[in-house]
Design a protein around this motif. Structure first.
Motif, mmCIF file in Angstrom:
data_model
loop_
_atom_site.group_PDB
_atom_site.id
_atom_site.type_symbol
_atom_site.label_atom_id
_atom_site.label_comp_id
_atom_site.label_asym_id
_atom_site.label_seq_id
_atom_site.Cartn_x
_atom_site.Cartn_y
_atom_site.Cartn_z
ATOM 1 N N ILE A 36 0.811 -1.211 0.000
ATOM 2 C CA ILE A 36 0.000 0.000 0.000
ATOM 3 C C ILE A 36 0.849 1.267 0.000
ATOM 4 O O ILE A 36 0.499 2.281 -0.585
ATOM 5 N N ASP A 37 2.015 1.190 0.654
ATOM 6 C CA ASP A 37 2.863 2.374 0.693
ATOM 7 C C ASP A 37 3.331 2.750 -0.706
ATOM 8 O O ASP A 37 3.402 3.924 -1.058
ATOM 9 N N GLU A 38 3.639 1.715 -1.455
ATOM 10 C CA GLU A 38 4.110 1.965 -2.815
ATOM 11 C C GLU A 38 2.988 2.593 -3.662
ATOM 12 O O GLU A 38 3.221 3.506 -4.437
ATOM 13 N N VAL A 39 1.774 2.077 -3.468
ATOM 14 C CA VAL A 39 0.635 2.627 -4.210
ATOM 15 C C VAL A 39 0.487 4.111 -3.887
ATOM 16 O O VAL A 39 0.309 4.956 -4.762
ATOM 17 N N LYS A 40 0.606 4.423 -2.590
ATOM 18 C CA LYS A 40 0.481 5.828 -2.171
ATOM 19 C C LYS A 40 1.552 6.677 -2.832
ATOM 20 O O LYS A 40 1.293 7.772 -3.317
ATOM 21 N N ARG A 41 2.773 6.110 -2.834
ATOM 22 C CA ARG A 41 3.880 6.886 -3.379
ATOM 23 C C ARG A 41 3.639 7.191 -4.873
ATOM 24 O O ARG A 41 3.845 8.307 -5.341
ATOM 25 N N ILE A 42 3.154 6.189 -5.577
ATOM 26 C CA ILE A 42 2.962 6.372 -7.017
ATOM 27 C C ILE A 42 1.749 7.249 -7.308
ATOM 28 O O ILE A 42 1.806 8.173 -8.119
ATOM 29 N N LEU A 43 0.651 6.975 -6.639
ATOM 30 C CA LEU A 43 -0.607 7.599 -7.014
ATOM 31 C C LEU A 43 -0.824 8.971 -6.373
ATOM 32 O O LEU A 43 -1.509 9.819 -6.923
ATOM 33 N N CYS A 44 -0.233 9.171 -5.226
ATOM 34 C CA CYS A 44 -0.530 10.409 -4.520
ATOM 35 C C CYS A 44 0.671 11.336 -4.406
ATOM 36 O O CYS A 44 0.692 12.218 -3.563
ATOM 37 N N SER A 45 1.657 11.119 -5.242
ATOM 38 C CA SER A 45 2.758 12.090 -5.277
ATOM 39 C C SER A 45 2.143 13.404 -5.757
ATOM 40 O O SER A 45 1.009 13.411 -6.223
#
Lengths: 739, 370
Positions: free
Chosen positions: A526-535
């Motif tokens: 999930i952290d990776e998803v956040k990093r990619i999608l919510c930068s």
């Protein structure tokens, strides 16, 4: 008239034309000829009676003559051998005592457009240039250009050119203007007619004697004159002042352009001119002719790009009238959007608000987008109006309002709260792809502030099978994943369903791939998803949705009063691109004319292009082969003809530059290796008259400038200038590409 | 400008008549015009400028005709439109009305005119008065080659022929002011302006010199006269015959007029005047099948209309057309402009009489309804 009987018809007409009884009765004879012309006008092939018509040209009846000559001009290219028979009559008529007949014959002869006619028309044209009747001289002067075009643009007859230059002093105003037009055509490969100081001053003095066509034409030719001093410049401006108030809109526009170009180094003069033409332009904007009104509005928009406040106090002039055609209303809405300020914003918005409920959906949507544009400055008022519009529950309105909201929260984040409050319920009134995408995007990005966001998205997920637009599905995937990050409990289940559908059942490849991508991304954590999608949500420096910066007047002055503002820059770019592509097609394999090099240039860099896009003057020969030794020898033997610096950013991409230069027929002889400091390149080019251009490019380290040095083996200013502007264009284009 | 060809098309896009001036555009290109126009119209992107490949089409519509100019050049759009309108004007003066029928009936004259109006794509003689001197309606009458060149074609003053003679020398001056008004549905005046024109009908012999005096505020200020009864003119535009340099210097309007009818000058006044005619309207929809419209004009007239409508309703929303007003008030100018004098001087020394008439009329006079 059916084509069926046309053979019989030709036969019958032929018989009638040959009938001696009919020939003897002038009125009947002329009637038969009129029938031939009538059928010709209707598109029937009447070339079968060519011989008989040629005979009919031997008449004293001038109307009959006109008809026969018209016939001959139409069919001469089809029957060149027979047309030569007509030449005799035409030549004879060229020395008729009646000047009307002389002019008519000469004009027709020059319009025959068939090979081999040149040798016959040369003498009559020369006689015509010296005819005592100005009517004949007018025809003869344009005849020179027609003759030149028949020659296939090859050689220029120096004596003829001189004669035309001297006819610029003719008594008759139309002869004078025709001379300019004719010379322009004949000399187009050399940059057109030369306007030197004596010619310029002569024309300036004749201006008031010309009709509106002549005045507009001369104003256009004067564009290429460079006053020698500031004093002369201001004398010219004073002399032409009254033309800014001419009753002909085209003269006003022509004069405005000339002022803007002549005063390009004096911004305050330019501004002053634009103030002076405000009245005439506004008058043209309410002209009875819708087309003139449209052209004027397009130019008003052009001016507003540089002087946003220019027409603000006259904003009411741009209110739409009920019966105006669509294209005028749309232009007016654009104008209103651009001249809004603190004083008039209330009234303008009120007016636009009225348009939003217009019966024409296109117009109402344009008005909503305009309010969205104004919202970038006057956010609160506009968001309120837009929110009210949602209350109307009209599909075509809701979809555009939501799209406007999407763009707005990006640019003016402060309105996010208000937008989020307005959104609930919208989904019921949106059916089209664009609107759905906008709504879904908003729900995904700002879903944490919209209580029912997951449920709205859920509806979309439920109906995804019947969704026809792949773009909506893509948007839905992204939005749901985003919302899942902020509201996992409510979204997890449906996200699973959506992913399953997209991966297992969806037929559209792009949607499937997007689904797979998100699925794998989720596997990473999930952290990776956040990093990619919510930068960072948006990068304002992209400037995609932002207002274009104010453009300096000089960036569009050369386009003023051409088709460019009337089409709009963006559309013009596509049109000229497609034209350029065709121009390089099979008809002209060996020449790349300079005029078409415009295809290379993106719109923003248009300011670097030469000022007279019409005069495709310089023709560079393709595939010029020069050895490095020869280049070096010539380079050392010549003096510098021109030197200047241009802005340059970043490193040099040798291939790109070389290719771009190649397109405009400039060859690269040698180049430093990439990264070398200083970096240098040597270029060569030759025009069709054999004039060589040798160029050195020099890029100093730590300098954001590139220095250009050009040498020329024949000193010719006009071609040098054209060459430099080609070079500037290429370098301007390549140099601005951020690496 | 340079037009490659000019076409006159019927309402379906079929060429009625055409003239290929330059020969650099295939005449068949016109076949693309109508499909293109229809396509753009459907896209809601119709404009008076269309393009197909290299060819630009600039077009205007007049009654049931399209007039189209084709060009390859990045031409001056307003000049091309002006030329097309000029063409319409010339045709109208020949045939009274320009429509499909009149083109078909007069194709010989149309060809003759197209031949004189433009050569090689450049406008030539476009003054209909001058054209009428050598292209006549009586084309069907036989002339035996003696048709003379009208002196105007070779004249230095291109708008007037020499040797004009009238028994009675007179000038009629019409001062016409049109009022444009746009009133919002809530009764506030959005736009109010006066557009004035001064038209002359000249029946004068020889080469007369005319001077027109108006109660022009700038002139009154220059000469130190009482400026109370003067009018401040904006955007003054003159016919080509007026010597602009003199007007700029001392506001004198001096000129050698063309013969017959012409528009001498136009001006604009944006000073707000009290609306000459005021209208209040109430439109009430009682139910979907009954509408009451009440229109109240000034002090004297009241219209009340009830419409019983069929109960079938259209789905789309209805437009709200404004109320347009047409009126004409003789012997009156809203702006207060006056002709103070008209001096006529001719070298033969004849006495000529100027007659003046004032009219105020409605221009684009609209009151929006709610």
């Amino acid at each position: 008239m059916p084509y069926l009987g046309s053979e019989d018809l030709v036969k019958e007409l032929k018989k009638a034309l040959c009938n001696p009884h009919i020939q003897a009765d002038r009125l009947r004879y002329r009637n038969v000829i009129q029938r031939v012309i009538r059928h010709m006008t209707q598109g029937l092939d009447m070339s079968g009676v060519f011989m008989e018509m040629v005979k009919a040209s031997a008449t004293v009846d001038i109307v009959q003559k006109k008809l026969v000559y018209l016939y001959m001009c139409t069919y001469a290219p089809l029957k060149p051998d027979l047309a030569l028979l007509a030449i005799n009559t035409l030549c004879k008529d060229c020395s008729d005592p009646n000047p009307m007949v002389r002019g008519l014959a000469l004009r027709s002869m020059c319009s025959l457009r068939m090979p081999g006619v040149q040798e016959y028309i040369q003498q009559p044209i020369l006689n015509g240039l010296r005819d005592k009747a100005s009517y004949v001289r007018r025809v003869a002067v344009l005849g020179c250009a027609k003759m030149h075009n028949l020659h296939g643009d090859s050689e220029v007859d120096g004596a003829l050119v001189n004669e035309l230059y001297s006819l610029l002093r003719d008594q008759d105003p139309i002869v004078v203007v025709n001379c300019l037009r004719s010379l322009e055509e004949i000399l187009k490969q050399e940059g057109g007619v030369v306007i030197n100081k004596p010619i310029a001053h002569h024309l300036l003095n004749r201006m008031s004697k010309l009709d509106q066509w002549g005045q507009a034409e001369v104003l256009n030719f004067l564009l290429r004159y460079q006053p020698r001093s500031e004093e002369e410049l201001f004398d010219i401006l004073n002399l032409l002042d009254s033309f800014l108030k001419s009753s002909s809109p085209s003269v006003v526009m022509g004069a405005t352009k000339l002022f803007l170009i002549l005063a390009k180094k004096f911004p305050h003069v330019q501004t002053d001119v634009l103030v002076r033409v405000k009245g005439p332009l506004l008058a043209a904007c309410s002209s009875e002719s819708r087309e003139l009104c449209f052209a004027a509005l397009c130019h008003v928009r052009q001016i507003l790009h540089s002087l946003p406040g220019h027409f603000s106090s006259h904003y009411k002039k741009f209110f739409c009238s009920y019966s105006e055609p669509h294209y005028i209303k749309l232009q007016k809405v654009e104008v209103l959007c651009e001249l809004v300020n603190d004083e008039n914003v209330q009234q303008v918005l009120e007016e636009l608000r009225g348009y939003c409920t217009d019966v024409s959906a296109d117009f109402s949507q344009a008005a909503i987008f305009a309010i969205g544009g104004i919202a970038r400055t006057y956010t609160d008022q506009c968001v309120q109006i837009l929110t009210e519009l949602l209350g109307l529950r009209q599909e075509h309105i809701t979809t555009v309002v939501v799209q406007t909201f999407r763009d707005l929260v990006w640019l003016c984040p402060q309105c996010t709260e208000a937008v989020c409050q307005a959104l609930p319920g919208c989904e019921e009134n949106i059916q089209d792809s664009e609107g759905k995408q906008a709504l879904i995007w908003l729900l995904g990005v700002h879903g944490e502030r919209i209580p029912n966001a997951p449920y709205v998205l859920e509806d979309f997920v439920e109906n995804v099978k019947s969704e026809t637009f792949p773009a909506v599905k893509m948007e839905l995937l992204t939005a749901l994943l985003r919302l899942f990050l902020s509201r996992p409990a409510e979204c997890q289940d449906m996200l699973g369903r959506l992913l399953y559908y997209c991966i297992e059942e969806e037929k559209d490849m792009a949607v499937r791939d997007r689904g797979l991508f998100y699925y794998r991304l989720l596997l990473v954590g999930i952290d990776e998803v956040k990093r990619i999608l919510c930068s960072p949500k948006s990068d304002p420096s992209l400037g995609l949705l932002e207002d274009p910066a104010e453009r300096p007047v000089n960036s569009w002055a050369s386009d003023f009063n051409t088709l460019v503002p009337v089409y709009g820059r963006a559309r013009w770019a596509t049109i000229s691109k497609c034209q350029g592509a065709k121009h390089h097609g099979p008809e002209l394999p060996n020449t790349a004319s300079f005029a078409t090099s415009g295809t290379l240039i993106p719109e923003e860099n248009k300011e670097t292009i030469q000022e007279l896009p019409d005069s495709g003057a310089l023709m560079l020969v393709p595939n010029l082969q020069l050895t490095a030794e020869y280049f070096e020898k010539t380079w050392l033997s010549l003096k510098v003809a021109h030197q200047q610096v241009l802005p340059w950013q970043g490193a040099v991409h040798a291939d790109t530059l070389q290719m771009a230069l190649q397109v405009v027929n400039i060859q690269t002889i040698a180049m430093s290796r990439a990264g070398a400091r200083p970096w240098k390149a040597y270029l060569s080019a030759q025009d069709d008259t054999g004039c060589l251009f040798l160029t050195e490019l020099l890029l100093e380290p730590e300098n954001s400038e590139i220095q250009i040095t050009v040498k020329q083996n024949e000193a010719r200013m006009e071609t040098l200038n054209s060459f430099i502007s080609v070079l500037e264009t290429v370098i301007g284009t390549i140099g601005n590409i951020k690496s | 400008m340079s037009a490659s060809a000019v076409f006159i098309l019927d309402v379906k896009g079929k060429p009625l008549i055409s003239r290929n001036y330059k020969g650099d555009v295939a005449m068949s290109e016109i076949e693309h015009f109508m499909p293109l126009l229809v396509q753009r119209e459907e896209e809601g992107a119709l404009a008076p400028l269309l393009s197909h490949g290299k060819v630009h089409f600039l077009w205007i519509k007049h009654s049931n005709l399209y007039l189209v100019a084709t060009t390859l050049k990045n031409a001056n759009a307003s000049l091309v439109y002006s030329f097309l309108y000029k063409t319409v004007e010339v045709f109208c003066e020949y045939f009274k009305e320009l429509e499909e029928e009149s083109i078909r009936d007069n194709f010989v004259i149309v060809y003759e005119l197209l031949d004189e109006l433009m050569d090689f794509g450049f406008p030539q003689t476009t003054d209909s008065k001058i054209l009428q001197e050598y292209i006549t309606q009586q084309g069907n009458k036989l002339e035996t080659g003696k048709s003379r060149v009208p002196p105007t074609v070779t004249n230095a003053v291109s708008w007037r022929s020499e040797g004009i003679k009238y028994k009675k020398n007179e000038v009629f001056i019409d001062v016409i002011e049109s009022v444009n008004l746009l009133v919002n549905a809530n009764g506030s005046v959005l736009l109010s302006e006066i557009v004035g024109t001064i038209k002359l009908k000249v029946f004068l012999s020889g080469m007369p010199e005319l001077r027109l005096g108006l109660n022009d505020r700038v002139l009154f200020e220059l000469t130190g006269r009482n400026k109370n009864k003067s009018v401040e003119l904006e955007d003054v535009k003159f016919h080509q015959c007026v010597r602009l340099s003199r007007f700029d210097n001392d506001r004198t309007i001096s000129f050698i007029p063309p013969d017959g009818d012409f528009e001498l000058m136009s001006y604009r006044l944006s000073t707000q005047v009290k609306p000459l005619i005021w209208i209040e309207s109430v439109i009430e929809k009682f139910s979907h099948s009954r509408v009451e419209i009440m229109v109240k004009g000034g002090k004297e007239y009241l219209m009340r209309a009830h419409f019983g409508l069929p109960s079938v309703e259209k789905e789309e929303e209805e437009g709200r057309p404004p109320i347009g007003v047409k009126f004409e008030i003789p012997y009156f100018t809203v702006s207060g402009i006056q002709v103070r004098y008209m001096k006529i001087i001719e070298k033969s020394g004849y006495q000529a009489l100027p007659w003046v008439r004032y009219i105020t009329q409605s221009g684009d006079y609209q009151l929006r309804t709610s």
